[in-house]
Scaffold this motif. Structure first.
Motif, short mmCIF file in Angstrom:
data_model
loop_
_atom_site.label_atom_id
_atom_site.label_comp_id
_atom_site.label_asym_id
_atom_site.label_seq_id
_atom_site.Cartn_x
_atom_site.Cartn_y
_atom_site.Cartn_z
N MET A 1 0.86 -1.19 0.00
CA MET A 1 0.00 0.00 0.00
C MET A 1 0.89 1.24 0.00
SD MET A 1 -2.94 -1.02 2.76
CE MET A 1 -3.84 0.48 2.37
N PRO A 2 1.24 1.77 -1.17
CA PRO A 2 2.20 2.87 -1.25
C PRO A 2 1.78 4.14 -0.52
CG PRO A 2 1.90 1.84 -3.40
CD PRO A 2 0.85 1.27 -2.50
N ASP A 3 0.48 4.34 -0.29
CA ASP A 3 0.02 5.60 0.30
C ASP A 3 -0.05 5.56 1.82
OD1 ASP A 3 -2.08 3.81 0.35
OD2 ASP A 3 -3.62 5.30 -0.12
N ILE A 4 0.40 4.49 2.46
CA ILE A 4 0.37 4.40 3.92
C ILE A 4 1.15 5.55 4.55
CG2 ILE A 4 1.33 3.10 5.88
CD1 ILE A 4 0.35 0.58 4.59
N ARG A 5 0.55 6.16 5.59
CA ARG A 5 1.21 7.25 6.31
C ARG A 5 1.80 6.71 7.62
NH1 ARG A 5 -2.05 10.76 8.52
NH2 ARG A 5 -3.89 9.42 8.36
N TYR A 6 2.74 7.47 8.17
CA TYR A 6 3.27 7.16 9.50
C TYR A 6 3.22 8.42 10.33
CZ TYR A 6 6.69 6.67 13.24
OH TYR A 6 7.31 6.68 14.47
N GLU A 7 2.62 8.34 11.50
CA GLU A 7 2.55 9.48 12.41
C GLU A 7 3.07 9.06 13.77
OE1 GLU A 7 -1.36 11.06 12.67
OE2 GLU A 7 -1.51 11.56 10.54
N THR A 8 4.02 9.82 14.31
CA THR A 8 4.48 9.59 15.67
C THR A 8 3.43 10.09 16.63
OG1 THR A 8 6.78 9.88 14.97
CG2 THR A 8 6.32 10.04 17.31
N ARG A 9 2.93 9.20 17.50
CA ARG A 9 1.88 9.59 18.42
C ARG A 9 2.30 9.22 19.85
NH1 ARG A 9 -4.06 8.85 15.72
NH2 ARG A 9 -3.53 9.68 13.66
N PHE A 10 2.41 10.23 20.68
CA PHE A 10 2.74 10.01 22.08
C PHE A 10 1.67 10.68 22.92
CE2 PHE A 10 7.14 10.42 20.14
CZ PHE A 10 7.35 9.04 20.06
N VAL A 11 1.08 9.93 23.82
CA VAL A 11 0.05 10.50 24.68
C VAL A 11 0.36 10.17 26.13
CG1 VAL A 11 -1.72 10.31 22.89
CG2 VAL A 11 -1.43 8.45 24.54
N GLY A 12 -0.26 10.91 27.05
CA GLY A 12 -0.13 10.65 28.46
C GLY A 12 -1.12 9.59 28.91
N GLU A 13 -1.07 9.22 30.19
CA GLU A 13 -1.89 8.14 30.71
C GLU A 13 -3.30 8.59 31.09
OE1 GLU A 13 0.20 6.25 33.93
OE2 GLU A 13 2.10 6.44 32.85
N GLU A 14 -3.56 9.91 31.00
CA GLU A 14 -4.84 10.41 31.48
C GLU A 14 -5.95 10.32 30.43
OE1 GLU A 14 -2.53 13.60 29.49
OE2 GLU A 14 -2.09 12.16 31.08
N VAL A 15 -5.61 10.07 29.17
CA VAL A 15 -6.62 9.96 28.12
C VAL A 15 -6.46 8.61 27.42
CG1 VAL A 15 -6.73 12.44 27.73
CG2 VAL A 15 -5.12 11.07 26.41
#
Length: 346
Positions: free
Chosen positions: A212-226
């Protein structure tokens, strides 16, 4: 409450049927079984049982905002836990299952809310390990299985790592030696258009893009509260007790100089580095954990190396950020989370 933990050794390629049967009965009775996958050891319970899933969170000390991955043995099990499957799901499964790819899909009404942190999506994969697949087939229901460690600690790549963290918290540990890949699965959300990699892992981004050539990658970091959008999204993850400092820069000489300078002004320091980089620290008062010659070896040894340095009672562990290609992207992600974002740009 402390429980009695039973450990059973298995041949990784030809697991004993009697032992698998015992472990499957434990799962079906609502218990916890730690078992090897091709990535890391998982802590398994019945995925469709709210009470069994709750035991996973209690044993790990995992926050309820961090969803789990459900494991299946066959694509035909997928409708038990996911609905409105896009056509691409079967295409990806045919290329990468069994294997270290997790798909995020719309969840079935049968999936308990605590498995998914209350989200409308569910993460699912089919592991590529004879022990894991034998257990899944014997149980014949999906198994929820995050890494079999205490929350936020380095993931377990051996049964001993599991016991170091969870002895007295899990009913059964299936010991089939070290896991071959050593970092967790790649998580790909099919709820996005185009699909988006939420966590890099055992299937490199380049391999996904070949399908799937159009796949994106996003770095996602969240806290423990959500509620996290997927498993493995929390910033504080894979962390040893020692503070990890991650060094990055285009000029290798400057990066190594900065690391050596940090070693000289700190006490009880270790480094976790490639075989080629280890010589940069010869003669210094530093504990060295070598990750091998390439990203595949480094992935297999990363968590064991962090745990080994931690056992030496260090205050700091220094690492050099790997190149973000192939398995290097997964290594970069794990080291950044282990450092809780302590990235030092040189």
């Amino acid at each position: 409450m402390t429980i009695s933990t039973s450990v059973y050794q298995l041949n990784a390629d030809r697991p004993d049927e009697a032992t698998i049967s015992l472990a499957s009965r434990t799962i079906l009775a609502g218990g916890l079984v730690a078992f090897p996958t091709e990535t890391v050891y998982g802590l398994g319970a019945k995925a469709l049982s709210e009470a069994a899933v709750a035991k996973i969170f209690a044993a790990k000390g995992r926050p309820p905002t961090d969803p789990l991955i459900a494991h299946i043995a066959d694509f035909e099990q997928l409708p038990q836990i996911a609905i409105n499957l896009p056509a691409i799901a079967r295409q990806l499964a045919s290329h990468f299952w069994p294997g270290p790819l997790t798909l995020v899909l719309h969840k079935s009404a049968r999936v308990p809310a605590n498995l998914t942190a209350g989200l409308d999506s569910v993460a699912v994969r089919m592991p590529d390990h004879p022990v894991a697949l034998s257990l899944l087939r014997a149980v014949a229901v999906p198994i929820a299985a995050p890494s079999a460690n205490l929350f936020s600690r380095p993931s377990p790549t051996s049964a001993q790592h599991v016991l170091d963290d969870l002895a007295g918290r899990v009913d059964v540990v299936l010991d089939a030696g070290n896991t071959p890949i050593g970092v967790e699965s790649t998580i790909l959300s099919l709820l996005h258009d185009p699909p988006c990699v939420l966590r890099p892992g055992g299937v490199p981004l380049e391999a996904l893009r070949s399908v799937m050539p159009d796949i994106r990658y996003e770095t996602r970091f969240v806290g423990e509260e959500v509620a996290a959008s997927s498993p493995g999204s929390l910033l504080r993850h894979y962390s040893p007790r020692a503070r990890v400092l991650l060094f990055s820069g285009l000029d290798e000489a400057k990066v190594f100089a900065a690391m050596r300078a940090e070693i000289t002004r700190r006490e009880r320091v270790g480094v976790i580095v490639s075989a080629a980089d280890a010589r940069q620290f010869t003669g210094l008062d530093v504990a060295i954990e070598c990750l091998g010659a390439d990203s595949g070896q480094a992935a297999a040894r990363l968590f064991a190396g962090l745990r080994a340095l931690d056992k030496r009672g260090l205050n700091f562990i220094l690492a050099r950020a790997p190149e973000k290609k192939g398995l290097g992207l997964a290594l970069w992600d794990r080291l950044l989370r282990a450092s809780v974002g302590s990235l030092i740009e040189v």
